[in-house]
Scaffold this active site. Structure first.
Site, PDB file in Angstrom:
ATOM      1  CG  HIS A  86      -1.993   1.021   1.153  1.00  0.00           C
ATOM      2  ND1 HIS A  86      -1.753   2.349   1.412  1.00  0.00           N
ATOM      3  CD2 HIS A  86      -3.298   0.928   0.825  1.00  0.00           C
ATOM      4  CE1 HIS A  86      -2.882   3.032   1.247  1.00  0.00           C
ATOM      5  NE2 HIS A  86      -3.833   2.193   0.884  1.00  0.00           N
ATOM      6  CD  GLU A 158      -5.350   1.706  -3.181  1.00  0.00           C
ATOM      7  OE1 GLU A 158      -6.554   1.673  -2.935  1.00  0.00           O
ATOM      8  OE2 GLU A 158      -4.488   1.838  -2.306  1.00  0.00           O
TER       9      GLU A 158
HETATM   10  P1  PGA Z   1      -9.819   5.764   0.076  1.00  0.00           P
HETATM   11  O1  PGA Z   1      -8.588   4.804   0.484  1.00  0.00           O
HETATM   12  O2  PGA Z   1     -10.862   4.871  -0.544  1.00  0.00           O
HETATM   13  O3  PGA Z   1     -10.246   6.360   1.379  1.00  0.00           O
HETATM   14  O4  PGA Z   1      -9.297   6.758  -0.881  1.00  0.00           O
HETATM   15  C1  PGA Z   1      -8.107   3.859  -0.389  1.00  0.00           C
HETATM   16  C2  PGA Z   1      -6.983   3.128   0.248  1.00  0.00           C
HETATM   17  O5  PGA Z   1      -6.527   3.507   1.329  1.00  0.00           O
HETATM   18  O6  PGA Z   1      -6.493   2.145  -0.309  1.00  0.00           O
END
Ligand code: PGA
Length: 248
Positions: A86, A158
């Site tokens: 992440h 992401e």
């Molecule tokens: P969010 O977080 O949906 O609050 O943008 C995504 C994540 O932390 O992977």
């Protein structure tokens, strides 16, 4: 880093029935990824349903003197999935591609399914270097994995600028990074067949309101949800959108 034992329990109880019904169709997979200390409670709460459980991280060593770390086998006592790489782990805890790669190998050795996160920072995005960056992360993460192992991974795209900011990517923008950079890099390494088989999610400010924009995209198979997963109604709506796609 959200919830405490009481609120985590309340949250799972509020969405459990709806999520269990969705997961029971076998057409969508629903996974809850609580903080380590609530893994056992959440696993208990969803027991007997098709809802999966995942950890938000783990260490790559099997055991030993690593005070405070959590081993793959400890996660595997409660979970089937583990989020790895992440951006917050990479950014605040200095996890390199090499560490992420070690964690993926360690997770697979415990039969845990890794959810591998990749994504670029705002500067990289603004310089138009997303493709090179994301391809580099994919190459780093997959080092030494067999085609069969890669086929079973979940990858989450992401963009860092979209996480927790309320500024989601566009559906078309996310689809293009996933199709061209992520599946493209996997196709270069393992062939088109594996690239198509890998499940790829979009994550970053996904809500019950904007999920449709992402889920209709051909290369987006699902969502990795942060903030909106703290609201039962929103998270159920997101999972429902996944089922709708599968039934289309
Ligand atoms: P969010 O977080 O949906 O609050 O943008 C995504 C994540 O932390 O992977």
């Amino acid at each position: 880093m959200n919830t405490n034992l009481a609120s985590a329990t309340e949250l799972v109880n509020a969405m459990k029935n709806d999520l269990a019904q969705l997961a029971a169709t076998g057409k969508v997979q629903v996974v809850l990824c609580p903080p380590f200390v609530y893994l056992s409670r959440v696993a208990e709460l969803v027991q007997g349903t098709a809802i999966g459980v995942g950890a938000q991280d783990m260490y790559f060593q099997a055991k030993g003197a690593f005070t405070g770390e959590v081993a793959p086998a400890m996660v595997a006592d409660f979970a089937q999935y583990v989020i790895l790489g992440h951006s917050e782990r990479r950014q605040y805890f200095h996890e390199s591609d090499e560490i992420v790669n070690k964690k993926i190998h360690a997770a697979l050795a415990q039969n845990l399914k890794p959810i591998v996160c990749v994504g670029e920072a705002l500067e990289t995005y603004e310089m138009g270097e997303t493709d090179v960056w994301v391809r580099g992360q994919i190459h780093g993460a997959l080092k030494g994995l067999t085609a069969e192992q890669v086929r079973g991974l979940v990858i989450a795209y992401e963009p860092i600028w979209a996480i927790g900011t309320g500024k989601a990517a566009t559906g078309a923008g996310a689809n293009s990074v996933i199709g061209i950079s992520i599946r493209g890099a996997i196709a270069d390494l393992y062939g088109e067949d594996v690239a198509q088989a890998v499940r790829v999610q979009y994550g970053g400010s996904v809500t019950g309101k904007n999920i449709d924009e992402f889920i209709v995209q051909p290369d987006i198979d699902g969502a990795l949800v942060g903030g909106a997963s703290l609201k039962a109604e929103d998270f159920v709506a997101i999972c429902r959108a996944g089922l709708k796609k599968m039934e289309r």
